[in-house]
Design a protein around this motif. Structure first.
Motif, PDB file in Angstrom:
ATOM      1  N   GLN A 167      -0.909   4.834   6.597  1.00 45.99           N
ATOM      2  CA  GLN A 167      -2.607   4.983   6.229  1.00 45.99           C
ATOM      3  C   GLN A 167      -2.790   3.887   4.706  1.00 45.99           C
ATOM      4  O   GLN A 167      -3.759   2.874   4.968  1.00 45.99           O
ATOM      5  N   GLU A 168      -2.029   4.018   3.939  1.00 49.46           N
ATOM      6  CA  GLU A 168      -2.688   3.980   2.806  1.00 49.46           C
ATOM      7  C   GLU A 168      -1.686   2.423   1.687  1.00 49.46           C
ATOM      8  O   GLU A 168      -1.674   2.697   1.325  1.00 49.46           O
ATOM      9  N   LEU A 169      -0.344   2.028   2.878  1.00 52.30           N
ATOM     10  CA  LEU A 169      -0.036   1.150   2.818  1.00 52.30           C
ATOM     11  C   LEU A 169      -0.679  -0.195   3.081  1.00 52.30           C
ATOM     12  O   LEU A 169      -1.190  -0.628   4.461  1.00 52.30           O
ATOM     13  N   ASP A 170       0.017  -1.162   2.229  1.00 52.71           N
ATOM     14  CA  ASP A 170      -0.508  -2.933   3.010  1.00 52.71           C
ATOM     15  C   ASP A 170       0.934  -3.366   3.512  1.00 52.71           C
ATOM     16  O   ASP A 170       2.293  -3.630   2.645  1.00 52.71           O
ATOM     17  N   PHE A 171       0.910  -3.018   4.733  1.00 53.77           N
ATOM     18  CA  PHE A 171       2.030  -4.075   5.624  1.00 53.77           C
ATOM     19  C   PHE A 171       2.669  -5.533   6.074  1.00 53.77           C
ATOM     20  O   PHE A 171       4.313  -6.313   5.231  1.00 53.77           O
ATOM     21  N   SER A 172       1.513  -6.044   4.802  1.00 59.39           N
ATOM     22  CA  SER A 172       2.216  -7.567   4.584  1.00 59.39           C
ATOM     23  C   SER A 172       3.031  -7.429   3.215  1.00 59.39           C
ATOM     24  O   SER A 172       3.311  -8.676   2.993  1.00 59.39           O
ATOM     25  N   LYS A 173       2.550  -6.335   2.248  1.00 59.51           N
ATOM     26  CA  LYS A 173       3.943  -7.121   1.786  1.00 59.51           C
ATOM     27  C   LYS A 173       5.150  -5.977   1.910  1.00 59.51           C
ATOM     28  O   LYS A 173       6.444  -6.150   1.004  1.00 59.51           O
ATOM     29  N   ILE A 174       6.307  -6.220   3.059  1.00 61.02           N
ATOM     30  CA  ILE A 174       7.027  -5.258   3.138  1.00 61.02           C
ATOM     31  C   ILE A 174       8.130  -6.404   3.201  1.00 61.02           C
ATOM     32  O   ILE A 174       9.266  -6.271   2.953  1.00 61.02           O
ATOM     33  N   GLU A 175       8.170  -7.317   3.422  1.00 61.75           N
ATOM     34  CA  GLU A 175       9.037  -9.081   3.470  1.00 61.75           C
ATOM     35  C   GLU A 175       8.440  -9.218   2.295  1.00 61.75           C
ATOM     36  O   GLU A 175       9.613  -9.981   1.831  1.00 61.75           O
ATOM     37  N   SER A 176       7.593  -8.559   0.885  1.00 59.83           N
ATOM     38  CA  SER A 176       8.231  -9.177  -0.291  1.00 59.83           C
ATOM     39  C   SER A 176       8.677  -9.182  -0.977  1.00 59.83           C
ATOM     40  O   SER A 176       8.873  -9.175  -2.488  1.00 59.83           O
ATOM     41  N   ASN A 177       9.956  -7.697  -0.307  1.00 57.91           N
ATOM     42  CA  ASN A 177      10.660  -7.586  -1.656  1.00 57.91           C
ATOM     43  C   ASN A 177      12.200  -7.632  -0.276  1.00 57.91           C
ATOM     44  O   ASN A 177      12.038  -7.456   1.052  1.00 57.91           O
ATOM     45  N   PRO A 178      13.690  -7.535  -1.529  1.00 57.35           N
ATOM     46  CA  PRO A 178      15.076  -7.616   0.251  1.00 57.35           C
ATOM     47  C   PRO A 178      14.916  -6.391   0.371  1.00 57.35           C
ATOM     48  O   PRO A 178      16.045  -6.274   1.323  1.00 57.35           O
ATOM     49  N   VAL A 179      14.658  -4.402  -0.301  1.00 55.54           N
ATOM     50  CA  VAL A 179      14.143  -3.997   0.774  1.00 55.54           C
ATOM     51  C   VAL A 179      13.941  -3.458   1.489  1.00 55.54           C
ATOM     52  O   VAL A 179      14.068  -3.185   2.797  1.00 55.54           O
ATOM     53  N   ARG A 180      12.509  -4.489   2.069  1.00 52.83           N
ATOM     54  CA  ARG A 180      11.321  -3.866   2.801  1.00 52.83           C
ATOM     55  C   ARG A 180      10.820  -2.907   3.103  1.00 52.83           C
ATOM     56  O   ARG A 180      10.509  -2.512   3.675  1.00 52.83           O
ATOM     57  N   CYS A 181      10.479  -2.032   1.163  1.00 51.37           N
ATOM     58  CA  CYS A 181       9.752  -1.386   1.525  1.00 51.37           C
ATOM     59  C   CYS A 181       8.298  -2.144   1.321  1.00 51.37           C
ATOM     60  O   CYS A 181       8.097  -2.630   0.099  1.00 51.37           O
ATOM     61  N   PRO A 182       7.447  -1.536   1.643  1.00 49.49           N
ATOM     62  CA  PRO A 182       5.964  -2.422   0.962  1.00 49.49           C
ATOM     63  C   PRO A 182       4.992  -1.443   0.040  1.00 49.49           C
ATOM     64  O   PRO A 182       4.259  -1.592  -0.463  1.00 49.49           O
ATOM     65  N   ASP A 183       6.032  -0.582  -0.718  1.00 47.33           N
ATOM     66  CA  ASP A 183       5.679  -0.443  -2.260  1.00 47.33           C
ATOM     67  C   ASP A 183       6.407  -0.569  -3.402  1.00 47.33           C
ATOM     68  O   ASP A 183       7.606  -0.782  -3.153  1.00 47.33           O
ATOM     69  N   GLU A 184       6.108  -1.757  -4.194  1.00 45.42           N
ATOM     70  CA  GLU A 184       6.351  -2.306  -4.787  1.00 45.42           C
ATOM     71  C   GLU A 184       7.794  -1.672  -6.328  1.00 45.42           C
ATOM     72  O   GLU A 184       8.069  -1.890  -5.793  1.00 45.42           O
ATOM     73  N   LYS A 185       6.538  -0.571  -6.662  1.00 48.69           N
ATOM     74  CA  LYS A 185       7.626   0.023  -7.380  1.00 48.69           C
ATOM     75  C   LYS A 185       8.583   1.137  -6.870  1.00 48.69           C
ATOM     76  O   LYS A 185       9.786   0.774  -6.978  1.00 48.69           O
TER      77      LYS A 185
END
Length: 352
Positions: A167-185
């Protein structure tokens, strides 16, 4: 070989081998008149295809889908949708060293024992490349259910876990990295870990979490065809999957009923959602969420003992192009199988 079809009314049959001419499928039961977004299908295929980043297999396949039937002027006709996905980058010689050997933790041995024959080129039908056809069927199923939102993401790689509630994640960030994890760190740590594992000639497993929102009340059939049972079957049919849990999952076994019960609001929603959006095998309108555990890829670039077809234990070193961690490419497969399950139950529900 039976067992190549899934579904009751929205029925998907796949065919083809990893190193054959093409993969493909037939979708039976798709309603007529759906205006297809072919670009959306291409996007999902691109998310699954090999060679998309430095942390996945470097096999280069465009995974271009060729539709053969069931579509006219961009809309579904209601007749079977047939399609193929040509294989263009096979390197079958990479597998000549296992022609007479069974790789540890692969399907080689059991296929040979069951059928008396096996396609050793990339595992043939047992290869995860078969899932490309599932992604096509799932992409079309999503377009049958535009109100339902399905988002899967990588929530762990090896010992690295994303503990943040969905609920606290931004799903729009899933595709922002090759791992497909929505948390950048967390994604950065996971990516570095996968790179290190690859350098060691080894592989690592992980977990994909899936969240399904805006599901109407009433999908699923009691007793043997419960919604969560079908979701479990669908996920466990994906290559390398070793576990499935929904809602509170195994952690619910440690709770008391007074802690676990989801109390109602006047509108029928619940104050908590430890049920995972499913009660009595039927969707209750709350978010459906589940986790899918993937084992490490069995082929490693290290020498291990294998068994040959004469019964001898012989050393073998993995060769070819393989994923050091399968979960980044498994994300669209999990979404696809979830969409197929929901599309099937949606059509079943319309028969009442």
């Amino acid at each position: 070989m039976a067992g190549n079809s899934y579904g009751t009314l929205y029925k998907v049959t796949t065919f083809g081998e990893s190193h054959g001419e093409a993969l493909g499928g037939i979708i039976d039961g798709c309603p007529p008149g759906i205006q297809l977004d072919f670009e959306a299908i291409e996007v999902d295929m691109a998310r699954r295809k090999p060679g998309q980043s430095a942390i996945v297999t470097q096999r280069k396949e465009p995974d271009a889908v060729q539709f053969l039937s069931g579509i006219f002027e961009g809309k579904t006709t209601g007749t079977p949708i047939g399609f193929i996905i040509p294989n263009t980058n096979q390197k079958s010689d990479d597998y000549s060293h296992i022609k007479d050997n069974y790789r540890p933790s692969h399907a080689d041995y059991v296929y040979d024992q069951k059928y008396g024959f096996r396609d050793y080129r990339g595992g043939g039908r047992s290869s995860a490349r078969e899932t490309a056809s599932r992604v096509v069927a799932g992409a079309i199923a999503k377009q049958m259910l535009p109100e339902i939102k399905i988002n899967a993401y990588v929530s762990s790689v090896g010992p690295i876990h994303l503990e943040t509630p969905y609920q606290e994640l931004d799903f729009s960030k899933i595709e922002s990295n090759p791992v497909r994890c929505p948390d950048e760190k967390s994604a950065a740590i996971m990516e570095e870990y996968i790179r290190d594992i690859r350098k060691q000639g080894d592989t690592v497993g992980g977990v994909v979490t899936c969240v399904i929102q805006n599901v109407p009340v009433g999908l699923g059939e009691p007793v043997f065809d419960k919604l969560h049972a079908e979701l479990g079957k669908a996920m466990l049919s994906i290559n390398a999957v070793k576990g499935f849990e929904y809602g509170s999952g195994f952690s619910g076994s440690e709770m008391k009923g007074s802690e676990h019960n989801d109390l109602y609001n006047p509108d029928g929603s619940t104050k908590t959602n430890l049920s995972g959006g499913i009660q009595g095998g039927i969707s209750n309108g709350m978010d459906i969420y589940f986790r899918v555990a993937f084992k490490p890829v069995a082929t490693i670039m290290q020498t291990q003992d294998s068994l040959d077809n004469k019964g001898n234990i012989t050393p073998m070193t993995g060769k070819g192009r393989h994923d050091p961690c399968v979960v980044p490419r498994a994300v669209p497969i999990v979404e696809a199988m979830a969409a197929i399950v929901l599309a099937d139950f949606y059509l079943i529900n319309k028969t009442y």
